[in-house]
Design a protein around this motif. Structure first.
Motif, PDB file in Angstrom:
ATOM      1  N   LEU A  34      -2.709   6.245  -8.986  1.00  0.00           N
ATOM      2  CA  LEU A  34      -3.922   5.427  -8.975  1.00  0.00           C
ATOM      3  C   LEU A  34      -3.987   4.507 -10.194  1.00  0.00           C
ATOM      4  O   LEU A  34      -4.508   3.389 -10.111  1.00  0.00           O
ATOM      5  N   ARG A  35      -3.463   4.954 -11.308  1.00  0.00           N
ATOM      6  CA  ARG A  35      -3.444   4.109 -12.504  1.00  0.00           C
ATOM      7  C   ARG A  35      -2.421   2.976 -12.385  1.00  0.00           C
ATOM      8  O   ARG A  35      -2.502   1.979 -13.106  1.00  0.00           O
ATOM      9  N   ALA A  36      -1.470   3.128 -11.464  1.00  0.00           N
ATOM     10  CA  ALA A  36      -0.373   2.157 -11.360  1.00  0.00           C
ATOM     11  C   ALA A  36      -0.754   0.888 -10.612  1.00  0.00           C
ATOM     12  O   ALA A  36      -0.030  -0.114 -10.676  1.00  0.00           O
ATOM     13  N   GLY A  37      -1.884   0.917  -9.884  1.00  0.00           N
ATOM     14  CA  GLY A  37      -2.229  -0.217  -9.038  1.00  0.00           C
ATOM     15  C   GLY A  37      -3.465  -0.970  -9.468  1.00  0.00           C
ATOM     16  O   GLY A  37      -4.147  -0.605 -10.430  1.00  0.00           O
ATOM     17  N   GLN A  38      -3.743  -2.036  -8.747  1.00  0.00           N
ATOM     18  CA  GLN A  38      -4.929  -2.864  -8.967  1.00  0.00           C
ATOM     19  C   GLN A  38      -5.901  -2.626  -7.818  1.00  0.00           C
ATOM     20  O   GLN A  38      -5.557  -2.840  -6.655  1.00  0.00           O
ATOM     21  N   PHE A  39      -7.122  -2.191  -8.120  1.00  0.00           N
ATOM     22  CA  PHE A  39      -8.111  -1.911  -7.090  1.00  0.00           C
ATOM     23  C   PHE A  39      -8.645  -3.229  -6.520  1.00  0.00           C
ATOM     24  O   PHE A  39      -9.015  -4.144  -7.266  1.00  0.00           O
ATOM     25  N   ARG A  40      -8.720  -3.293  -5.186  1.00  0.00           N
ATOM     26  CA  ARG A  40      -9.202  -4.502  -4.522  1.00  0.00           C
ATOM     27  C   ARG A  40     -10.061  -4.110  -3.328  1.00  0.00           C
ATOM     28  O   ARG A  40      -9.877  -3.039  -2.743  1.00  0.00           O
ATOM     29  N   LEU A  80      -0.707   5.583   2.866  1.00  0.00           N
ATOM     30  CA  LEU A  80       0.117   4.596   2.178  1.00  0.00           C
ATOM     31  C   LEU A  80       0.669   3.649   3.234  1.00  0.00           C
ATOM     32  O   LEU A  80       1.107   4.085   4.301  1.00  0.00           O
ATOM     33  N   ILE A  81       0.640   2.350   2.953  1.00  0.00           N
ATOM     34  CA  ILE A  81       1.254   1.385   3.871  1.00  0.00           C
ATOM     35  C   ILE A  81       2.115   0.413   3.064  1.00  0.00           C
ATOM     36  O   ILE A  81       1.874   0.191   1.879  1.00  0.00           O
ATOM     37  N   SER A 110      -5.745   0.063  -3.266  1.00  0.00           N
ATOM     38  CA  SER A 110      -5.033  -0.156  -4.515  1.00  0.00           C
ATOM     39  C   SER A 110      -3.714  -0.837  -4.187  1.00  0.00           C
ATOM     40  O   SER A 110      -2.935  -0.339  -3.373  1.00  0.00           O
ATOM     41  N   GLN A 111      -3.500  -2.000  -4.764  1.00  0.00           N
ATOM     42  CA  GLN A 111      -2.254  -2.740  -4.565  1.00  0.00           C
ATOM     43  C   GLN A 111      -1.290  -2.388  -5.691  1.00  0.00           C
ATOM     44  O   GLN A 111      -1.592  -2.567  -6.868  1.00  0.00           O
ATOM     45  N   ILE A 112      -0.122  -1.875  -5.300  1.00  0.00           N
ATOM     46  CA  ILE A 112       0.883  -1.441  -6.278  1.00  0.00           C
ATOM     47  C   ILE A 112       2.143  -2.274  -6.071  1.00  0.00           C
ATOM     48  O   ILE A 112       2.683  -2.333  -4.950  1.00  0.00           O
ATOM     49  N   ARG A 113       2.614  -2.919  -7.110  1.00  0.00           N
ATOM     50  CA  ARG A 113       3.838  -3.718  -7.003  1.00  0.00           C
ATOM     51  C   ARG A 113       5.024  -2.816  -6.631  1.00  0.00           C
ATOM     52  O   ARG A 113       5.129  -1.683  -7.104  1.00  0.00           O
ATOM     53  N   GLY A 114       5.910  -3.344  -5.792  1.00  0.00           N
ATOM     54  CA  GLY A 114       7.040  -2.567  -5.315  1.00  0.00           C
ATOM     55  C   GLY A 114       7.847  -1.902  -6.400  1.00  0.00           C
ATOM     56  O   GLY A 114       8.121  -0.695  -6.346  1.00  0.00           O
TER      57      GLY A 114
END
Length: 251
Positions: A35-41, A89-90, A114-118
């Motif tokens: 959860l800390r790794a992504g950006q909440f949107r 997860l998608i 949460s958007q997480i870069r690959g």
């Protein structure tokens, strides 16, 4: 749909994620790390989160969401492949293999994700082998779901295929109402057809057959109510799962 705040440090404040989802499989420290790794949107209903054929490699973690996964076939038909819920997860396939998106993902209502870069997601998997194993299990179960649908298509007529899919949906999303169990998801007959591999007119006929047996009804546009889960399960040649048992479909 469950709603609960995610804390600034990435912890889920004691939230219980649905069984079988990616977040539901992870230990608390793994969840917090992810959860800390992504950006909440946040996005509105009918927003295209992922588009089939796009080259982007971000992974999307559904925090408070219900989305439809669709794909366009070579003959131009739009098929509904699956539904994903909070905790799922998608987009992980594109992150893992670098290929274009294999499906389109559309929000069914307002969502928080949460958007997480690959590359960040791949590094998370390298640091957290248990998470990589959880991803493998999740992928395996999704494959089993697809295989079961193919077996259903080969073994049952359209009305029984429909009954089996409706039960799977009701186990995960159903809402008790005075007349039975509301499916809890707005689906068109064309979208239902995508789930059972049938054309819209075939779905219409199958729904009429189930309605004539007083198993289902459609009280409103894009709404379906199952009148008796046990009778529908018997019709579908399925054992009815107890409410406390975790569903293993649509993961």
């Amino acid at each position: 749909m469950q709603t609960e705040a995610i804390m600034p440090d990435g912890s889920s404040s004691g939230r219980r994620w649905p069984s079988g989802t990616f977040l539901g499989r992870l230990p608390e420290d793994h969840r917090s790390d992810l959860l800390r790794a992504g950006q909440f949107r946040a996005f509105p209903a009918r927003h295209v989160l992922v588009r089939q054929g796009d080259p982007t490699a971000s992974v999307w973690l559904l925090l408070d969401a219900l989305v439809k996964v669709t794909a366009r076939t070579e003959n131009g038909r739009q098929a509904l492949l699956a539904l994903r819920v909070s905790g799922d997860l998608i987009g992980e396939m594109a992150a893992l293999d670098g290929a274009p998106r294999s499906a389109t993902v559309i929000t069914c209502g307002r969502v928080t994700v949460s958007q997480i870069r690959g590359p960040v997601f791949l590094e998370f998997l390298r640091r957290r082998p248990a998470a990589a194993l959880a991803l493998t299990h999740m992928t395996s179960e999704r494959l089993r779901w697809s295989n079961q649908r193919r077996l259903d298509f080969a073994s049952y007529d359209a009305s029984r295929c429909l009954a089996r899919v409706l039960l799977a949906l009701a186990e995960r999303h159903g809402i008790p109402v005075s007349t039975g169990t509301d499916l809890g998801i707005p689906l068109t007959q064309a979208e239902i057809g995508g789930l059972i591999g049938a054309k819209e007119n075939t779905v219409h006929k199958a729904l009429r057959e189930l309605a004539a047996l007083d198993l289902v009804s459609s009280p409103g546009r894009r709404r379906l109510v199952i009148h008796d889960l046990r009778r529908l399960a018997a019709y579908a040649d399925l054992p009815l799962r107890r409410p406390c048992d975790p569903p293993d479909d649509l993961r």
